[in-house]
Design a protein around this motif. Structure first.
Motif, mmCIF file in Angstrom:
data_model
loop_
_atom_site.group_PDB
_atom_site.id
_atom_site.type_symbol
_atom_site.label_atom_id
_atom_site.label_comp_id
_atom_site.label_asym_id
_atom_site.label_seq_id
_atom_site.Cartn_x
_atom_site.Cartn_y
_atom_site.Cartn_z
ATOM 1 N N LEU A 158 -7.765 -0.440 -0.036
ATOM 2 C CA LEU A 158 -6.350 -0.314 -0.074
ATOM 3 C C LEU A 158 -5.463 -1.218 0.257
ATOM 4 O O LEU A 158 -4.616 -1.088 -0.007
ATOM 5 C CB LEU A 158 -5.866 0.799 0.411
ATOM 6 N N LEU B 10 -4.718 1.502 6.272
ATOM 7 C CA LEU B 10 -4.492 0.585 6.098
ATOM 8 C C LEU B 10 -6.023 -0.629 6.105
ATOM 9 O O LEU B 10 -5.566 -2.122 5.901
ATOM 10 C CB LEU B 10 -3.405 0.289 6.434
ATOM 11 N N CYS C 285 0.661 -0.594 -0.237
ATOM 12 C CA CYS C 285 0.063 -0.114 0.151
ATOM 13 C C CYS C 285 1.149 1.512 -0.251
ATOM 14 O O CYS C 285 0.205 2.069 -0.631
ATOM 15 C CB CYS C 285 -0.687 -0.026 1.071
#
Length: 456
Positions: free
Chosen positions: A427, A421, A107
């Motif tokens: 994501l 996250l 990410c």
């Protein structure tokens, strides 16, 4: 309390991410004001005058309040190994943390790659090392405007990389105070600069690495043992001279009193004690030469006293100029040798290095937040501010116990990273994305971190 439960409770506080971005944006707006106003360097000159009046200053005023270390003194692999060893010892917990670490890498890579691309696009028109075809030359106001944009965009990256901005007071101390064991000293003319700024991380107190010191192990007559110095593992410099361009450089193992040696335009000067010793040597040798040779010339060649004294003065002046010139050349060579070993990156390469460092600190903060939130007792739910304060205190205590370094951990930012996250925000990598598991075989082989003075 599980991490997933805490994240569900805190979804409503996701606006904190935007607050963090607003803080970053406020730092961006500092640079244009600094570059337009000549007051910045004039106030620096005033503080330098105050330090010149002090006797035997050993550190900047209120240094403990000015500088608080924020750099996490472990590599990502070292931190992962320590967290697995202490908090995730079971095979399932270890696998979960390693999978989360791989997701963090996935990410954050795209995020910081985008930031780096934007920075490089901003910097390319003013890049002095550009290898592509030359572009139309910029006027000085246009170049200054571009530099403002680059430095404004660079500031939040430096903050995420856990650099500390060195204050004007600390810079004034560094420009005035010289360490007694530094044979090479330089002079800096502030009138030649439009601005200068330093950032630092990894403060240490101890003996510096040998190749990064400048004459610190050699006295004028005898060898002296190396002294303990206050130095930084990394220093970033941004400076602009009136007749030059923006200089971006990074250095390692730099003492606080040696920051001025990193500036682009400076002049080597001989320390006062060495000047006095050189002058004394010239006087003694000159008197001996005059007594042994001058008197013979005066009596045998019938030369006038005035002419002999004039010739003797010219000879001694040339000899003094040669001695001081040779001494400055040796010192300039030592300075160049030191900078060769201290320099780590500059200009466009520095942007890439800072992006990687910011990504690493981002990942370390997310790993710490996930591991410590999983250890929080059941029923300890609370508002976001209370959670971030608890996380900050726990992580700081743990880092101090593991490394001996007193680090100020940003708990609020770590929680924001962890929230961003979560899978609910889309994501994570897609399900069909190949698994990234190189750390499974790596973490078991990582050695324990070294003592506090050896941490990078």
């Amino acid at each position: 309390m599980t991490v997933q439960r805490w994240l569900r409770l805190q979804k409503k506080d996701l606006a904190m991410l935007h607050v963090a971005r607003g803080v970053w944006g406020s730092s961006v707006r500092v640079w244009p004001a600094l570059l337009r106003s000549p007051r910045a360097l004039s106030s620096l000159a005033a503080k330098m005058g105050e330090y010149r009046k002090m006797w035997n200053a050993t550190e900047p005023r209120n240094w403990a309040e000015q500088y608080r270390e924020r750099f996490i003194p472990f590599s990502k692999e070292q931190l992962l190994h320590l967290l697995i060893q202490e908090f995730h010892s079971s095979p399932s917990e270890k696998a979960a943390l390693e999978e989360f670490s791989a997701h963090v890498d996935f990410c954050t890579w795209f995020h910081y790659h985008q930031i780096l691309s934007r920075l490089q696009a901003l910097y390319d028109p003013i890049n002095p090392d550009r290898e592509t075809l030359d572009q139309p030359s910029l006027t000085d106001p246009q170049r200054l405007s571009n530099e403002q944009e680059v430095l404004g965009a660079l500031e939040p990256l430096l903050m995420q990389a856990n650099f500390n901005t060195l204050s004007e007071d600390a810079l004034a101390y560094a420009l005035v105070v010289h360490h007694p064991q530094d044979e090479v000293q330089v002079m800096v003319n502030l009138d030649q600069y439009i601005y200068m700024q330093f950032w630092a991380l990894g403060q240490r107190v101890g003996q510096m690495p040998q190749k990064s010191s400048v004459g610190s192990k050699r006295g004028f007559f005898t060898k002296s043992p190396p002294a303990e110095r206050r130095y930084f593992k990394r220093v970033v410099l941004a400076a602009r001279t009136k007749r030059g361009h923006l200089v971006l450089k990074s250095f390692k193992d730099t003492p606080l009193e040696g920051l001025e040696q990193l500036l682009p335009e400076l002049k080597v000067r001989t320390p006062t004690l060495q000047r006095a010793l050189l002058n004394l040597t010239l006087v003694v040798s000159g008197v001996a030469l005059f007594v042994n040779v001058g008197m013979v010339v005066l009596s045998d060649l019938k030369m006038g006293t005035s002419l002999l004294l004039l010739l003797f003065a010219i000879f001694m002046g040339l000899r003094a100029s040669k001695m001081f010139g040779q001494r400055r050349s040796v010192q300039a060579l030592e300075l160049a040798h030191m900078l060769y070993y201290r320099s780590t990156s500059n200009n466009s390469e520095l942007l890439s290095a800072l992006s990687l460092r910011a990504q690493a600190e981002h990942a370390k903060e997310a790993l710490l937040a996930r591991s410590f939130l999983a250890r929080r007792p059941e029923g300890a739910d609370g508002p976001l501010q209370e959670t971030s304060q608890w996380l900050q205190a726990e992580v700081e205590r743990w880092i101090l116990a593991q490394s001996g370094c007193d680090v100020a951990f940003n708990g609020a930012r770590a929680l924001a990273h962890l929230q961003a996250l979560t899978p609910s925000f889309g994501l994570y990598p897609p399900p069909d994305f190949p698994k990234l598991d190189p750390l499974v075989s790596v973490t078991s082989e990582i050695p324990q971190p070294a003592s506090r003075n050896d941490n990078p």
